[in-house]
Design an enzyme around this catalytic site. Sequence first.
Site, PDB file in Angstrom:
ATOM      1  N   ASP A  15       0.819  -1.208   0.000  1.00  0.00           N
ATOM      2  CA  ASP A  15       0.000   0.000   0.000  1.00  0.00           C
ATOM      3  C   ASP A  15       0.858   1.266   0.000  1.00  0.00           C
ATOM      4  O   ASP A  15       0.643   2.184  -0.800  1.00  0.00           O
ATOM      5  CB  ASP A  15      -0.923   0.017   1.213  1.00  0.00           C
ATOM      6  CG  ASP A  15      -2.187  -0.792   0.980  1.00  0.00           C
ATOM      7  OD1 ASP A  15      -2.194  -1.643   0.078  1.00  0.00           O
ATOM      8  OD2 ASP A  15      -3.171  -0.577   1.716  1.00  0.00           O
ATOM      9  N   ASN A  40      -3.546  -2.850  -5.364  1.00  0.00           N
ATOM     10  CA  ASN A  40      -4.697  -3.315  -4.594  1.00  0.00           C
ATOM     11  C   ASN A  40      -4.951  -2.429  -3.370  1.00  0.00           C
ATOM     12  O   ASN A  40      -5.512  -2.870  -2.382  1.00  0.00           O
ATOM     13  CB  ASN A  40      -4.466  -4.767  -4.158  1.00  0.00           C
ATOM     14  CG  ASN A  40      -5.753  -5.477  -3.769  1.00  0.00           C
ATOM     15  OD1 ASN A  40      -6.838  -5.122  -4.223  1.00  0.00           O
ATOM     16  ND2 ASN A  40      -5.642  -6.479  -2.923  1.00  0.00           N
ATOM     17  N   ASP A  51      -9.385  -2.543  11.692  1.00  0.00           N
ATOM     18  CA  ASP A  51      -8.318  -3.371  11.149  1.00  0.00           C
ATOM     19  C   ASP A  51      -7.702  -4.319  12.171  1.00  0.00           C
ATOM     20  O   ASP A  51      -6.776  -5.069  11.834  1.00  0.00           O
ATOM     21  CB  ASP A  51      -7.232  -2.489  10.532  1.00  0.00           C
ATOM     22  CG  ASP A  51      -7.653  -1.923   9.187  1.00  0.00           C
ATOM     23  OD1 ASP A  51      -8.554  -2.502   8.551  1.00  0.00           O
ATOM     24  OD2 ASP A  51      -7.099  -0.895   8.768  1.00  0.00           O
ATOM     25  N   GLU A  89     -10.910  -5.686   1.241  1.00  0.00           N
ATOM     26  CA  GLU A  89     -10.332  -6.463   0.144  1.00  0.00           C
ATOM     27  C   GLU A  89     -11.189  -7.670  -0.211  1.00  0.00           C
ATOM     28  O   GLU A  89     -11.200  -8.136  -1.352  1.00  0.00           O
ATOM     29  CB  GLU A  89      -8.908  -6.914   0.501  1.00  0.00           C
ATOM     30  CG  GLU A  89      -7.858  -5.831   0.377  1.00  0.00           C
ATOM     31  CD  GLU A  89      -7.829  -4.853   1.538  1.00  0.00           C
ATOM     32  OE1 GLU A  89      -6.870  -4.082   1.611  1.00  0.00           O
ATOM     33  OE2 GLU A  89      -8.754  -4.833   2.366  1.00  0.00           O
ATOM     34  N   HIS A  95      -4.725  -9.429   3.233  1.00  0.00           N
ATOM     35  CA  HIS A  95      -3.656  -9.432   4.222  1.00  0.00           C
ATOM     36  C   HIS A  95      -4.160  -9.632   5.639  1.00  0.00           C
ATOM     37  O   HIS A  95      -3.534 -10.344   6.436  1.00  0.00           O
ATOM     38  CB  HIS A  95      -2.834  -8.152   4.113  1.00  0.00           C
ATOM     39  CG  HIS A  95      -3.628  -6.889   4.188  1.00  0.00           C
ATOM     40  ND1 HIS A  95      -3.311  -5.850   5.029  1.00  0.00           N
ATOM     41  CD2 HIS A  95      -4.755  -6.476   3.529  1.00  0.00           C
ATOM     42  CE1 HIS A  95      -4.171  -4.865   4.878  1.00  0.00           C
ATOM     43  NE2 HIS A  95      -5.067  -5.222   3.974  1.00  0.00           N
ATOM     44  N   ARG A  96      -5.272  -9.006   6.003  1.00  0.00           N
ATOM     45  CA  ARG A  96      -5.790  -9.163   7.370  1.00  0.00           C
ATOM     46  C   ARG A  96      -6.312 -10.581   7.601  1.00  0.00           C
ATOM     47  O   ARG A  96      -6.140 -11.150   8.682  1.00  0.00           O
ATOM     48  CB  ARG A  96      -6.917  -8.152   7.632  1.00  0.00           C
ATOM     49  CG  ARG A  96      -6.538  -6.709   7.437  1.00  0.00           C
ATOM     50  CD  ARG A  96      -5.640  -6.179   8.517  1.00  0.00           C
ATOM     51  NE  ARG A  96      -5.258  -4.801   8.230  1.00  0.00           N
ATOM     52  CZ  ARG A  96      -4.100  -4.261   8.560  1.00  0.00           C
ATOM     53  NH1 ARG A  96      -3.188  -4.966   9.211  1.00  0.00           N
ATOM     54  NH2 ARG A  96      -3.821  -3.011   8.251  1.00  0.00           N
ATOM     55  N   LYS A 133       0.792  -6.713   1.528  1.00  0.00           N
ATOM     56  CA  LYS A 133       0.024  -5.480   1.318  1.00  0.00           C
ATOM     57  C   LYS A 133       0.217  -4.502   2.467  1.00  0.00           C
ATOM     58  O   LYS A 133       0.283  -3.287   2.263  1.00  0.00           O
ATOM     59  CB  LYS A 133      -1.460  -5.803   1.150  1.00  0.00           C
ATOM     60  CG  LYS A 133      -2.320  -4.605   0.794  1.00  0.00           C
ATOM     61  CD  LYS A 133      -3.743  -5.017   0.522  1.00  0.00           C
ATOM     62  CE  LYS A 133      -4.549  -3.850  -0.050  1.00  0.00           C
ATOM     63  NZ  LYS A 133      -4.697  -2.744   0.893  1.00  0.00           N
TER      64      LYS A 133
END
Length: 430
Positions: free
Chosen positions: A48, A89, A308, A336, A382-383, A409
């Site tokens: 990012d 992304n 997040d 995402e 990613h999370r 990411k």
Amino acid sequence: MDVIVRRTEKLEGTIEALSSKNYTTRYLLVAALADGTSTVRFPAHSEDSDAMRRCIAELGAELEEDDEKIVIKGFGRNPKRVAELNVGNAGAVLRFLLAVAALSEDVHFVNTYPDSLGKRPHDDLIEALRQMGATIDDNGGRLPITVKGPVQGGKITVSGEVSSQYLSALLFLTPLLEADSEITVTGDLKSKVVVGQTLEVLEQAGIRVEANEDYSLFRVPGGQAYRAGEYSVQGDYPGSAAILSAAAVVPSDVTVRRLAVNSKQGERAVVDVLQMMETPLTHENDIAVVKGTGRLKALEFDGDAATDAVLAMVAAAVFAEGTSRFYNVENLRYKECDRITDYLNELRKAGADVEEKQAEIIVHGRPQGVAGGVRIDSHYDHRVIMALTIVGLRADEPVTITDAHHVAKSYPGFFDDMIALGANVEWVKE
């Protein structure tokens, strides 16, 4: 690449928190929007933040970088004309730059992740930019999108129902316009804490914004200029939430440095949440220490301010005694991937007992652990990857996570840090 996560008996060691992705992207942007030279110290290195670096350079910013800092000569209110931009992304980067692109004549944003960012909606921001005079070919509110300026200030209305990033995008743009702007936020604004981060960065860059107490109305004087300055990026709570949660679910003695006690990051709540779940965790002098026992208690938590970190908290709750409830988290559906339905489907495959509502995640804890022995889908998120890794630490049989390299990411070094702490993780070819 995929990773195989095997049951881990103990995590132990000390790591430095990665730098905040959210603050890095914002500091890079305000530096680019300034006339003059700024320095951003301890920037995050992730897909990012790299997307923001690349895009502001294409728009005319001059960047020089070493191991500790980025020096940026900004383009001010006059970005260079470019035919197209590729944000990869990076959703926040896209939304911020959709607004900045309105300072140009014609910018086309391409769609290189049709199964992830390409599916995410941007209608509310597009509508707000149209109110300001932009001409936008919006492809139904999704990438690819073409933005044509110019725009002007005035009375603007934007919805806060899906994402606070739309509002932040307008807050970055409107100070540079000639006329004053008044931004009215409709609906229930999501992630207000993150808007606070935007306002904090704007203030540091010399920008004046008046906001009412509930963030439903903003007055932005026009004709302002971003001030070149020096910025220092703090440690990242969203990524560290996964490390701290991992340390909570197995026996551990883990120290994470550079986590500001007084941070405005909403995900700082992970410290409070894990403490409420009776994890032995101390947080003093910007150092968090977890001496995990693997025993956790269930809780209820309003996740809106800590979006997040919610997936990592849910992963910890999978092993808690009792039923946990994470509510006010509908905006997880617009990330995402659908971080409620998609994530919970993968947790079920691994053996977790979870259920969903439109804006809630309910976890019936299994203190004995989960079965594992499955291949689960990361959804290129990613999370999700980090959260599923936590679950794999307490699975009876190995858990394989597909496309785990997409963790880059936000946290390229996540698996390196986990392995350094003793996690039983192995990279494998797809």
